[in-house]
Write a protein that holds these residues in place. Structure first.
Motif, short mmCIF file in Angstrom:
data_model
loop_
_atom_site.label_atom_id
_atom_site.label_comp_id
_atom_site.label_asym_id
_atom_site.label_seq_id
_atom_site.Cartn_x
_atom_site.Cartn_y
_atom_site.Cartn_z
N PHE A 71 67.73 73.90 67.64
CA PHE A 71 67.13 74.40 66.41
C PHE A 71 68.05 74.19 65.23
CE2 PHE A 71 69.05 78.50 65.19
CZ PHE A 71 69.85 78.74 66.30
N ARG A 101 58.58 88.48 59.06
CA ARG A 101 58.79 88.72 60.50
C ARG A 101 59.31 90.13 60.74
NH1 ARG A 101 59.02 83.44 59.44
NH2 ARG A 101 57.87 82.17 60.93
N ASP A 149 67.84 88.00 67.84
CA ASP A 149 69.01 87.16 67.62
C ASP A 149 68.48 85.94 66.87
OD1 ASP A 149 71.37 85.75 67.79
OD2 ASP A 149 71.31 85.47 69.96
N PRO A 150 68.12 86.13 65.61
CA PRO A 150 67.44 85.05 64.88
C PRO A 150 68.47 84.04 64.36
CG PRO A 150 67.78 86.90 63.42
CD PRO A 150 68.36 87.29 64.76
N PRO A 151 68.02 82.94 63.79
CA PRO A 151 68.96 82.08 63.07
C PRO A 151 69.73 82.92 62.04
CG PRO A 151 66.79 81.06 63.21
CD PRO A 151 66.64 82.46 63.69
N GLY A 166 56.53 80.30 71.18
CA GLY A 166 55.90 79.95 69.91
C GLY A 166 56.61 80.63 68.76
N ASP A 167 56.07 80.45 67.58
CA ASP A 167 56.64 81.10 66.40
C ASP A 167 56.36 82.60 66.50
OD1 ASP A 167 57.10 82.25 63.90
OD2 ASP A 167 56.53 80.43 62.85
N ASN A 168 57.42 83.39 66.42
CA ASN A 168 57.24 84.83 66.66
C ASN A 168 56.31 85.49 65.63
OD1 ASN A 168 58.99 84.86 64.50
ND2 ASN A 168 60.75 85.56 65.71
C1 LIG Z 1 70.79 82.34 67.25
S1 LIG Z 1 69.62 81.56 68.28
C2 LIG Z 1 69.37 82.68 69.60
C3 LIG Z 1 70.10 82.29 70.80
C4 LIG Z 1 69.78 83.13 72.06
N1 LIG Z 1 69.79 84.55 71.79
C5 LIG Z 1 70.80 82.80 73.13
O1 LIG Z 1 71.71 83.59 73.34
O2 LIG Z 1 70.70 81.70 73.68
C6 LIG Z 1 68.13 81.72 67.37
C7 LIG Z 1 66.90 81.30 68.14
O3 LIG Z 1 65.73 81.64 67.40
C8 LIG Z 1 64.75 80.63 67.62
N2 LIG Z 1 63.79 80.70 66.51
C9 LIG Z 1 63.97 80.29 65.24
N3 LIG Z 1 62.88 80.54 64.50
C10 LIG Z 1 61.98 81.13 65.34
C11 LIG Z 1 60.65 81.62 65.18
N4 LIG Z 1 60.02 81.55 64.00
N5 LIG Z 1 60.03 82.17 66.25
C12 LIG Z 1 60.67 82.25 67.44
N6 LIG Z 1 61.92 81.82 67.65
C13 LIG Z 1 62.56 81.24 66.62
C14 LIG Z 1 65.55 79.35 67.67
O4 LIG Z 1 64.86 78.33 68.34
C15 LIG Z 1 66.81 79.80 68.43
O5 LIG Z 1 66.64 79.61 69.79
#
Ligand SMILES: C[S@@+](CC[C@H](N)C(=O)[O-])C[C@H]1O[C@@H](n2cnc3c(N)ncnc32)[C@H](O)[C@@H]1O
Length: 227
Positions: free
Chosen positions: A57, A109, A29-31, A8-10
Motif C-alpha cells: 500500500f 472513516r 492501524d491505518p496508514p 475491501g475499503d473499510n
Molecule cells: C499501517 S498498515 C497496517 C499494518 C498491519 N496492522 C500489520 O501489522 O501488518 C495500514 C493498512 O491499512 C490498509 N488500508 C489502507 N486504506 C484502507 C482502507 N480504506 N480500508 C481498509 N484498509 C485500508 C493498508 O492496505 C495497510 O495494510
C-alpha cells in the motif's frame, strides 16, 4: 459476526455491513501519512527472500479531485457537526496539501467507527508523530475531548537513526471511549509490580501508608503504564 473477515475499503464495508452500536472495540492501524510505500517481500519455496516485491500500500496522500469531492461530501453530510468545523478550519490552516488529503480520508472513516461502536465501546487508534497531533484533534471532535482516555506510547529501538535529532522510536495509540461507562477489563491486562514501585517497598507486603492512605498491592499485579 464472530470470526468474520471483510476484504475491501473499510468505509464501504462499515456502511454496508455493520449496524450502528454493534461493536465493542475497534483497534485501527491505518496508514500514518508517512509518505512512503510499503512493499511485501515474497519468499520462495525454500523460504529465502526473493527479489520480487509488490507494493502493498501507498502511504502518500495527494490533494486531488477525489479529495476535494470527499471533503465537500463530508462537510455537507456532517453539517453542524464539530468534524465539519474541524475540516474547514484545518483547510484554512493547512491549505490543500498532503496532510489535508490524509485527514479528509480519515474523517469519514472515524465517524463511521463512532457510529458502529456500542455506547460502552472503545477505540484504539495507532499512529505516529507524522499526524498524531492532528488525529487527536479529529478524535476530540468526534468523541468529545472528555472521552479521551489514554495516549499510549509504544517504544521500539530497531531501524535507522538520523544524526541531527533524537532517534524517532515511538508510535502512539490513542484510546477514546464513547462515554464514561466504557468497558475496561483491568484484571485481564495486569502485569507484575517491578523494581522500586511504591507498593512493593513494604517488606511485609502490607502496603504503603502515603499521606494517611494505605496503598495495598493488588495480588493480581498492576495495570501497565501508558508507555
Ligand atoms: C499501517 S498498515 C497496517 C499494518 C498491519 N496492522 C500489520 O501489522 O501488518 C495500514 C493498512 O491499512 C490498509 N488500508 C489502507 N486504506 C484502507 C482502507 N480504506 N480500508 C481498509 N484498509 C485500508 C493498508 O492496505 C495497510 O495494510
Amino acid at each position: 459476526m464472530n470470526n468474520k473477515l471483510f476484504f475491501g475499503d473499510n468505509l464501504s464495508v462499515m456502511k454496508r455491513e455493520i449496524g450502528s452500536e454493534t461493536v465493542d472495540l475497534i483497534y485501527l492501524d491505518p496508514p500514518f501519512n508517512s509518505n512512503r510505500d510499503y512493499n511485501q517481500i515474497f519468499t520462495n519455496m525454500e523460504g529465502e527472500k526473493s527479489s520480487a516485491q509488490i507494493k502493498v500500500f501507498e502511504d502518500t496522500w495527494y490533494w486531488n479531485n477525489d479529495a476535494e469531492k470527499i471533503y465537500l461530501e463530508t462537510i455537507k453530510y456532517y453539517n453542524n457537526h464539530l468534524v465539519s468545523n474541524f475540516l474547514i478550519s484545518m483547510r484554512q490552516f493547512l491549505g490543500t496539501n498532503q496532510m489535508m488529503a490524509y485527514l479528509t480520508m480519515m474523517a469519514p472513516r472515524l465517524l463511521e467507527m463512532y457510529r458502529i461502536l456500542k455506547p460502552n465501546g472503545v477505540l484504539f487508534l495507532h499512529c505516529d508523530p507524522s499526524a498524531s497531533h492532528y488525529l487527536k484533534l479529529l478524535l476530540d471532535a468526534i468523541f468529545g475531548f472528555r472521552n479521551f482516555e489514554n495516549e499510549i506510547i509504544w517504544c521500539y529501538r530497531q531501524g535507522g537513526r538520523g544524526k541531527r535529532s533524537f532517534a524517532k522510536k515511538h508510535d502512539t495509540i490513542y484510546f477514546y471511549a464513547k462515554n464514561k461507562d466504557y468497558t475496561f477489563n483491568a484484571d485481564a491486562i495486569r502485569i507484575p509490580y517491578v523494581g522500586t514501585g511504591g507498593y512493593i517497598n513494604n517488606k511485609n507486603n502490607g502496603g504503603n501508608l502515603v499521606n494517611g492512605k494505605l496503598y495495598k498491592p493488588n495480588p493480581k499485579g498492576k495495570i501497565p503504564e501508558d508507555w
